[in-house]
Design an enzyme around this catalytic site. Structure first.
Site, short mmCIF file in Angstrom:
data_model
loop_
_atom_site.label_atom_id
_atom_site.label_comp_id
_atom_site.label_asym_id
_atom_site.label_seq_id
_atom_site.Cartn_x
_atom_site.Cartn_y
_atom_site.Cartn_z
N GLU A 81 7.67 4.65 2.58
CA GLU A 81 6.83 4.52 3.61
C GLU A 81 7.82 4.22 5.04
O GLU A 81 7.56 4.57 5.83
CB GLU A 81 5.85 3.33 3.23
CG GLU A 81 4.86 3.13 4.39
CD GLU A 81 3.62 4.38 4.08
OE1 GLU A 81 3.19 4.80 4.83
OE2 GLU A 81 3.38 4.35 2.74
N ASP A 133 -1.71 -0.66 0.08
CA ASP A 133 -2.04 0.75 0.26
C ASP A 133 -2.07 1.65 -0.67
O ASP A 133 -2.96 2.27 -1.23
CB ASP A 133 -1.59 1.37 1.50
CG ASP A 133 -1.80 0.44 2.94
OD1 ASP A 133 -2.68 -0.40 2.61
OD2 ASP A 133 -1.13 0.47 3.73
P1 NG1 Z 1 -2.17 -0.12 7.62
O1 NG1 Z 1 -1.11 -0.10 8.74
O2 NG1 Z 1 -3.47 -0.74 7.95
O3 NG1 Z 1 -2.08 0.97 6.69
C1 NG1 Z 1 -0.24 -2.14 6.84
C2 NG1 Z 1 0.42 -2.16 5.49
C3 NG1 Z 1 0.12 -2.95 4.54
C4 NG1 Z 1 -0.59 -4.23 4.87
C5 NG1 Z 1 -1.21 -4.15 6.34
C6 NG1 Z 1 -1.72 -5.51 6.47
C7 NG1 Z 1 1.90 -0.08 5.32
C8 NG1 Z 1 1.89 1.31 4.55
N1 NG1 Z 1 0.70 -0.78 5.24
O4 NG1 Z 1 -1.43 -1.38 6.56
O5 NG1 Z 1 0.89 -2.88 3.29
O6 NG1 Z 1 0.56 -5.41 4.95
O7 NG1 Z 1 -0.67 -3.45 7.29
O8 NG1 Z 1 -2.35 -6.15 5.84
O9 NG1 Z 1 2.80 -0.57 5.85
#
Ligand code: NG1
Length: 394
Positions: free
Chosen positions: A165, A176
Site C-alpha cells: 500500500e 482494509d
Molecule cells: P482508509 O484511508 O479509510 O482506507 C486508513 C488505513 C487503515 C486504517 C484507517 C484508520 C490504509 C490502506 N488504510 O483507512 O488501515 O488505519 O485509515 O482507521 O492505509
C-alpha cells in the site's frame, strides 16, 4: 432515494468493447466501512469493519505477453510491463501507479509468466474512507496472480498487501485488506493482528448502517498522508516514552483507569497524550461493540459509535466540521449512533439506525445537511451499506 447498488458496473462490456474479445474472469472487489476501531489497526489492535456491496469490478484474461494492458471506465488506458523496474512510477496521483504497485507486489513474491488485458469499472466512490484504493490494489494484484495460475491463501496475501500500500498512499494497518478479502455476507468482521485472525460477527437483520458522505474529500496521496502518519507516530512515541512494550500488552496487563492516568505523564507532548488516550479507549470500545452485536443491543452499539466519533474529533483530531455536522444531523434525525469512518479528514460517516427508520433518516439528512450544499448525488453519497462478502470471483 435509497439504493443498494448503483448502476451495475460494466467491466465485461468495457472489456468486450475495448479488446474485442470475451474476458476469462471477472473479479468483484468490495469496498469496506469500518464500524468501529479507528486508527488502531496500525498499533496491532483489533478492529471491526465489514465489506459492502459497492465494489470495483475487473474483467480480465491472460494475454501471453509481458505487458499489462488495462482500460478503466472514466480514467482511460494504461500499458505497463510486468518487468517494470523497481523505481518506475507514473505521474503523481495517476492510476497507473496502482497498476505498477500491483505488478511490483505480485512480481516480487511470485514468478509472473504473462501480463493481462483488463477492464476496470467501479461504483465505489474514491478518496472517501471506503477503501477504494486498497480494493483497486488488491483487485489488480489478484487478477495478475490468477492469470498466472498463482493462488495464495489469505495469510500469504495479508503478508504482502499492507506493505504494498505504501507505493500508492499510506502504509496503514491491515484492516482494509482483511475486510476486502475475508468479509462474510450479513456479518461484521472482527480482525485481530499479531497473530492475524478474523471472525465474522453476524449483524442483526433489523439493524441498518447508512453510509453518508460529508461532501468533503480526503485525498490519500496528498497532505492527508502526513496527517495520517503523524497520528500513528504520536501513538508510537507515547508508547515508547511511557516504557510500554505494546498497546496490546499494556491493555492486557493494566486496568483502563491506570492506563488513562499515564496520558498525563509530563514527558508526553499534547498530541502524544491525546493519541494515547484515543487508542486505549478505542480498543476497549471495539471489545464492547462486539459484545453489543452479540447481544443484539443497538443502543449500546450506537453509544459506542458516538463515543468513537467524539474521541476522533477531540483526541485524535481527524474529523472536520462537515463530518461533525453530519453526525449531529444523523443523531437529531433519530439515528442510534454515528461517526466518521476510515482515516477521517473528510469522506463518509457511518450511521446506525433501525431498518424501520432508515428511509425517514435519509429524508431528514437530505433536509438538514445536503439541501444546504452543492454537489450532492444521492446515489453516490447516501446509501445503505449492506454487510457483504469479500473478494468474489466469477
Ligand atoms: P482508509 O484511508 O479509510 O482506507 C486508513 C488505513 C487503515 C486504517 C484507517 C484508520 C490504509 C490502506 N488504510 O483507512 O488501515 O488505519 O485509515 O482507521 O492505509
Amino acid at each position: 432515494m435509497l439504493t443498494t447498488k448503483s448502476a451495475s458496473p460494466h467491466a465485461c462490456e468495457l472489456f468486450a468493447r475495448h479488446f474485442r474479445a470475451e474476458p476469462g474472469w471477472l473479479l468483484s472487489v468490495p469496498g469496506r466501512v469500518n464500524l468501529i476501531g479507528e486508527h488502531i489497526d496500525y498499533h496491532d489492535l483489533p478492529v471491526l469493519p465489514m465489506g459492502i456491496q459497492r465494489s470495483i469490478q475487473i474483467a480480465f484474461r491472460g494475454n501471453e505477453t509481458p505487458i499489462i494492458r488495462i482500460e478503466s471506465e472514466g480514467y482511460g488506458s494504461r500499458s505497463i510491463s510486468i518487468h517494470a523496474d523497481e523505481n518506475s512510477s507514473g505521474p503523481a496521483g495517476d492510476w497507473s501507479n496502482y497498476v505498477l504497485a500491483a505488478t511490483r507486489l505480485a512480481a516480487s513474491h511470485w514468478p509472473l509468466r504473462q501480463g493481462i488485458d483488463a477492464a476496470v469499472a467501479s461504483d465505489l466512490p474514491p478518496a472517501a474512507g471506503l477503501s477504494s484504493s486498497s480494493a483497486l490494489l488488491i483487485g489488480l494484484t489478484l487478477a495478475l496472480l490468477t492469470a498466472n495460475s498463482i493462488t495464495p491463501d489469505f495469510d500469504e496475501l495479508m503478508n504482502i498487501f499492507p506493505d504494498g500500500e505504501q507505493f500508492v498512499g499510506t502504509r496503514g494497518g491491515g484492516m482494509d485488506h482483511a475486510a476486502i478479502l475475508a468479509s462474510r455476507a450479513g456479518s461484521a468482521l472482527l480482525v485481530e493482528f499479531a497473530p492475524l485472525a478474523v471472525r465474522p460477527v453476524p449483524i442483526p437483520s433489523d439493524w441498518a448502517f447508512l453510509a453518508a458522505h460529508s461532501l468533503t474529500t480526503a485525498e490519500k496521496s496528498g497532505a492527508m498522508r502526513s496527517q495520517y502518519n503523524s497520528r500513528r507516530e504520536a501513538g508510537s512515541a507515547a508508547l515508547r516514552k511511557l516504557g510500554l512494550a505494546s498497546f496490546r500488552s499494556a491493555l492486557e496487563s493494566r486496568p483502563a483507569a491506570e492506563l488513562a492516568a499515564l496520558a498525563g505523564n509530563p514527558s508526553l507532548s499534547d498530541a502524544e497524550s491525546r493519541s494515547f488516550l484515543h487508542v486505549i479507549a478505542e480498543a476497549a470500545r471495539v471489545r464492547e461493540a462486539v459484545t453489543a452485536l452479540e447481544n443484539q443491543d443497538p443502543v449500546a452499539f450506537g453509544g459506542l459509535l458516538n463515543a468513537s466519533h467524539a474521541s476522533l474529533r477531540d483526541h485524535l483530531q481527524v474529523s472536520n466540521p462537515a463530518l461533525d455536522e453530519l453526525v449531529d444531523c444523523a443523531m437529531q434525525a433519530g439515528a442510534l449512533g454515528a461517526r466518521l469512518t476510515g482515516a477521517g479528514f473528510g469522506g463518509y460517516t457511518i450511521i446506525l439506525c433501525a431498518v424501520a427508520d432508515q428511509q425517514r433518516i435519509c429524508t431528514e439528512l437530505v433536509k438538514r445537511f445536503y439541501a444546504r450544499r452543492s454537489g450532492f448525488n444521492p446515489e453516490a453519497h447516501l446509501f445503505v451499506a449492506e454487510p457483504s462478502a469479500g473478494v468474489v470471483s466469477g
